[in-house]
Design a protein around this motif. Structure first.
Motif, PDB file in Angstrom:
ATOM      1  N   PHE A  88      40.538  24.959  28.835  1.00  0.00           N
ATOM      2  CA  PHE A  88      41.023  26.253  29.313  1.00  0.00           C
ATOM      3  C   PHE A  88      39.934  27.321  29.204  1.00  0.00           C
ATOM      4  CE2 PHE A  88      45.294  24.477  27.996  1.00  0.00           C
ATOM      5  CZ  PHE A  88      45.790  24.374  29.290  1.00  0.00           C
ATOM      6  N   SER A  89      38.697  26.913  29.053  1.00  0.00           N
ATOM      7  CA  SER A  89      37.598  27.874  28.944  1.00  0.00           C
ATOM      8  C   SER A  89      37.353  28.538  30.294  1.00  0.00           C
ATOM      9  CB  SER A  89      36.327  27.168  28.469  1.00  0.00           C
ATOM     10  OG  SER A  89      35.782  26.376  29.520  1.00  0.00           O
ATOM     11  N   TRP A  90      36.461  29.530  30.279  1.00  0.00           N
ATOM     12  CA  TRP A  90      36.111  30.248  31.507  1.00  0.00           C
ATOM     13  C   TRP A  90      35.046  29.516  32.335  1.00  0.00           C
ATOM     14  CZ3 TRP A  90      38.208  33.951  34.267  1.00  0.00           C
ATOM     15  CH2 TRP A  90      39.139  34.784  33.671  1.00  0.00           C
ATOM     16  N   LYS A  91      34.568  28.376  31.862  1.00  0.00           N
ATOM     17  CA  LYS A  91      33.428  27.722  32.497  1.00  0.00           C
ATOM     18  C   LYS A  91      33.643  27.476  33.994  1.00  0.00           C
ATOM     19  CE  LYS A  91      30.373  23.709  32.082  1.00  0.00           C
ATOM     20  NZ  LYS A  91      30.117  22.430  31.372  1.00  0.00           N
ATOM     21  N   LYS A  92      34.734  26.784  34.344  1.00  0.00           N
ATOM     22  CA  LYS A  92      34.988  26.462  35.757  1.00  0.00           C
ATOM     23  C   LYS A  92      35.304  27.716  36.560  1.00  0.00           C
ATOM     24  CE  LYS A  92      36.717  21.793  34.901  1.00  0.00           C
ATOM     25  NZ  LYS A  92      37.919  20.911  34.915  1.00  0.00           N
ATOM     26  N   SER A  93      36.100  28.612  35.957  1.00  0.00           N
ATOM     27  CA  SER A  93      36.491  29.823  36.676  1.00  0.00           C
ATOM     28  C   SER A  93      35.294  30.732  36.926  1.00  0.00           C
ATOM     29  CB  SER A  93      37.564  30.571  35.881  1.00  0.00           C
ATOM     30  OG  SER A  93      38.686  29.742  35.679  1.00  0.00           O
ATOM     31  N   ALA A  94      34.400  30.850  35.935  1.00  0.00           N
ATOM     32  CA  ALA A  94      33.198  31.664  36.114  1.00  0.00           C
ATOM     33  C   ALA A  94      32.334  31.098  37.232  1.00  0.00           C
ATOM     34  CB  ALA A  94      32.410  31.722  34.808  1.00  0.00           C
ATOM     35  N   GLU A  95      32.295  29.788  37.316  1.00  0.00           N
ATOM     36  CA  GLU A  95      31.539  29.125  38.388  1.00  0.00           C
ATOM     37  C   GLU A  95      32.106  29.510  39.751  1.00  0.00           C
ATOM     38  OE1 GLU A  95      30.516  24.511  39.103  1.00  0.00           O
ATOM     39  OE2 GLU A  95      30.797  25.067  36.989  1.00  0.00           O
ATOM     40  N   ARG A  96      33.427  29.534  39.838  1.00  0.00           N
ATOM     41  CA  ARG A  96      34.088  29.878  41.122  1.00  0.00           C
ATOM     42  C   ARG A  96      33.870  31.355  41.478  1.00  0.00           C
ATOM     43  NH1 ARG A  96      38.350  26.201  38.959  1.00  0.00           N
ATOM     44  NH2 ARG A  96      38.079  24.237  40.056  1.00  0.00           N
ATOM     45  N   TYR A  97      33.924  32.225  40.471  1.00  0.00           N
ATOM     46  CA  TYR A  97      33.642  33.632  40.752  1.00  0.00           C
ATOM     47  C   TYR A  97      32.194  33.809  41.209  1.00  0.00           C
ATOM     48  CZ  TYR A  97      38.004  35.818  39.335  1.00  0.00           C
ATOM     49  OH  TYR A  97      39.317  36.239  39.300  1.00  0.00           O
ATOM     50  N   GLU A  98      31.300  33.065  40.588  1.00  0.00           N
ATOM     51  CA  GLU A  98      29.905  33.141  40.972  1.00  0.00           C
ATOM     52  C   GLU A  98      29.713  32.746  42.431  1.00  0.00           C
ATOM     53  OE1 GLU A  98      26.430  30.784  39.113  1.00  0.00           O
ATOM     54  OE2 GLU A  98      26.956  32.337  37.690  1.00  0.00           O
ATOM     55  N   SER A  99      30.427  31.690  42.859  1.00  0.00           N
ATOM     56  CA  SER A  99      30.361  31.268  44.270  1.00  0.00           C
ATOM     57  C   SER A  99      30.907  32.343  45.186  1.00  0.00           C
ATOM     58  CB  SER A  99      31.178  29.967  44.452  1.00  0.00           C
ATOM     59  OG  SER A  99      30.598  28.919  43.711  1.00  0.00           O
ATOM     60  N   LEU A 100      31.964  33.015  44.729  1.00  0.00           N
ATOM     61  CA  LEU A 100      32.553  34.104  45.511  1.00  0.00           C
ATOM     62  C   LEU A 100      31.550  35.241  45.671  1.00  0.00           C
ATOM     63  CD1 LEU A 100      35.298  35.118  46.782  1.00  0.00           C
ATOM     64  CD2 LEU A 100      35.684  36.268  44.604  1.00  0.00           C
ATOM     65  N   TYR A 101      30.878  35.605  44.579  1.00  0.00           N
ATOM     66  CA  TYR A 101      29.870  36.674  44.636  1.00  0.00           C
ATOM     67  C   TYR A 101      28.730  36.291  45.584  1.00  0.00           C
ATOM     68  CZ  TYR A 101      32.159  38.293  40.305  1.00  0.00           C
ATOM     69  OH  TYR A 101      33.057  38.718  39.371  1.00  0.00           O
ATOM     70  N   LEU A 102      28.273  35.067  45.457  1.00  0.00           N
ATOM     71  CA  LEU A 102      27.172  34.612  46.315  1.00  0.00           C
ATOM     72  C   LEU A 102      27.577  34.626  47.796  1.00  0.00           C
ATOM     73  CD1 LEU A 102      25.817  31.695  44.111  1.00  0.00           C
ATOM     74  CD2 LEU A 102      24.605  33.796  44.668  1.00  0.00           C
ATOM     75  N   GLY A 103      28.870  34.344  48.042  1.00  0.00           N
ATOM     76  CA  GLY A 103      29.378  34.349  49.417  1.00  0.00           C
ATOM     77  C   GLY A 103      29.370  35.724  50.051  1.00  0.00           C
ATOM     78  N   LEU A 104      29.291  36.766  49.203  1.00  0.00           N
ATOM     79  CA  LEU A 104      29.238  38.137  49.721  1.00  0.00           C
ATOM     80  C   LEU A 104      27.809  38.592  49.984  1.00  0.00           C
ATOM     81  CD1 LEU A 104      31.957  39.876  47.509  1.00  0.00           C
ATOM     82  CD2 LEU A 104      32.047  39.499  49.950  1.00  0.00           C
TER      83      LEU A 104
END
Length: 481
Positions: free
Chosen positions: A465-481
């Motif tokens: 339940f760590s932030w590891k996977k979710s942080a990765e997904r947010y990072e992809s979202l940021y890069l997509g912008l």
């Protein structure tokens, strides 16, 4: 990733927080910084400097700048303080008129004006500091105007290049106001009125959804659910019209803060492999609450706001029968609607050796209960993400949840595959007291079988339940912008 990110929110753990928003604001930026080299990663956060923030943190702050913020006919003082923690720089917007409220964060008569000032100050702060983010990441209605102001009032260089993400933590709270304060409080003109206009009033969340480059929710399932009138609280039309930019990313929890192996609050430490000490936590809590300590009696519990959408409408018709018929104890911790507070107090009065109603908000006590409890009940009618089911699992309690929002995304039902138990909890679909009753009895059957119990507890505690996977997904979202 070298994009500069500014998180904007009304609360951040551990400075001042009331719920899940504060947990996210206190965990996600730090997880992003950790993924990208710690202090060198340009992620920053901003929140109000409430008087609720403890002296421990105030004494660590440095004053950055002072200036005045124009808001309609007002010209209000603003001080910006900062500190660095876990590789993240945190800014605090100082104005005692708006934020010195006796330790109370929300629920003030002038919340609209307070957070309009906060949002305007955040945008003005960038120019005064000479630091402009690539992405402004706003959270919930209190920071919705930061997105609206960015795309309207501040639509000039270098603000023009800043992208905006708006995260909906709970769509029920939208920031609705009458049009008579459009200009007087929110400093918006008739030209901007259509942006925030919805269903006959000002709706700040609607304005942020329309203006943002991307909109996220705190779980994939919730992103789908809020397209349905049953979950959207009237905003389904706006969500559907903007569905191409809406996505869901499941929240995580701070696994260092919620760790039974090191938690300084709980009376004894344990792990999934060395689990015996959890019994000491249960004994200590029972002693504290003056409950009989029978090792063969499981401790059921809820830690929740006492509100109908948290599932208490289906708890009320079934719980007394469960307590009367089964060999169980039940503890609830929370505050909220009077009818539910009275119900749990009634139940404690009728079953003094089995029930405790702790009508309070107490983060340390909640951790003691997580560490002591055996079966956690979370039957929400709607749940954008939910963190309690993750925390309970991490402390070795078997979660019983309804299949909605983030509960469905985070808890998979126990079942056998090729002779092995898989899953990490007990789930049920229908919002019905009978279905909840049978789900709890399934969890009890697992707990009472000692061999199965051990396997189930290890599966629950072993879920990431760590932030590891979710942080990765947010990072992809940021890069997509």
């Amino acid at each position: 990733m070298d994009q500069k990110i500014l998180f904007v929110g009304a609360e951040i753990m551990p400075f001042a927080a009331t719920g899940g928003l504060g947990d996210v604001m206190g965990s996600l930026p730090a997880a992003l910084a950790e993924r990208n080299g710690g202090a060198d990663y340009p992620v920053r956060c901003v929140m109000p400097l409430y008087d609720a923030i403890p002296e421990k943190w105030r004494s660590a702050m440095t004053k950055e700048i002072e200036f005045y913020v124009p808001l309609a006919w007002r010209n209000q003082y603003c001080g910006v303080w900062s500190l660095v923690k876990d590789g993240v720089k945190y800014y605090f917007i100082d104005n005692e008129y708006y934020f010195k409220r006796g330790g109370v964060l929300y629920g003030q008569y002038d919340d609209g004006e307070r957070y309009a000032y906060f949002c305007m100050a955040v945008l003005a702060m960038m120019e005064r500091l000479g630091w402009y983010p690539d992405i402004l990441h706003a959270n919930d209605w209190q920071s919705a105007l930061s997105v609206v102001y960015l795309k309207t009032v501040f639509r000039y260089a270098p603000y023009y290049d800043i992208k905006a993400i708006f995260t909906i933590h709970n769509i029920e709270y939208q920031g609705k106001y009458g049009f008579e304060i459009l200009g007087d409080v929110f400093a918006l003109s008739e030209r901007e009125k259509p942006i925030v206009e919805y269903d006959g009033c000002i709706n700040l969340m609607k304005g942020a959804i329309v203006c943002a480059d991307r909109v996220t929710t705190v779980s994939p399932r919730y992103a789908k659910e809020i397209r349905d009138p049953a979950f959207a609280h009237g905003l389904e039309g706006i969500i559907n019209a903007n569905s191409a930019k809406v996505s869901g990313i499941l929240n995580g929890i701070d696994t260092a803060f919620y760790d039974p192996q090191t938690d300084p609050v709980i009376p004894s430490h344990y792990t999934a492999k060395l689990f015996a000490n959890k019994k000491r936590c249960r004994t200590a809590l029972r002693d504290k609450l003056n409950l009989p300590d029978d090792p063969d009696t499981p401790l059921l519990f809820m830690i929740t706001r006492l509100a109908s959408h948290k599932g208490l409408e289906i708890v009320e018709p079934m719980l007394e029968g469960l307590v009367a018929e089964k060999n169980v104890q039940f503890v609830v911790l929370g505050k909220g609607e009077a009818r539910f507070e009275q119900y749990f107090r009634y139940l404690e009065g009728k079953y003094p050796d089995r029930v405790r109603a702790l009508i309070a908000y107490d983060r340390n006590l909640s951790k003691e209960i997580y560490a002591a409890g055996d079966i956690f009940i979370m039957p929400s009618k709607s749940e954008p993400c939910g963190l309690a089911q993750m925390i309970a699992s991490r402390y070795g309690a078997l979660p019983v949840v309804r299949e909605t929002g983030g509960l469905a995304d985070s808890i998979a039902p126990f079942h056998e595959e090729e002779g092995k138990l898989v899953g990490n909890g007990v789930t049920f679909a229908n919002y019905d007291p009978s279905d909840l009753y049978y789900a709890v009895t399934r969890a009890l059957a697992i707990w009472e079988d000692k061999k199965t119990r051990g396997t189930a507890i290890r599966l629950a505690m072993g879920t990431d339940f760590s932030w590891k996977k979710s942080a990765e997904r947010y990072e992809s979202l940021y890069l997509g912008l």
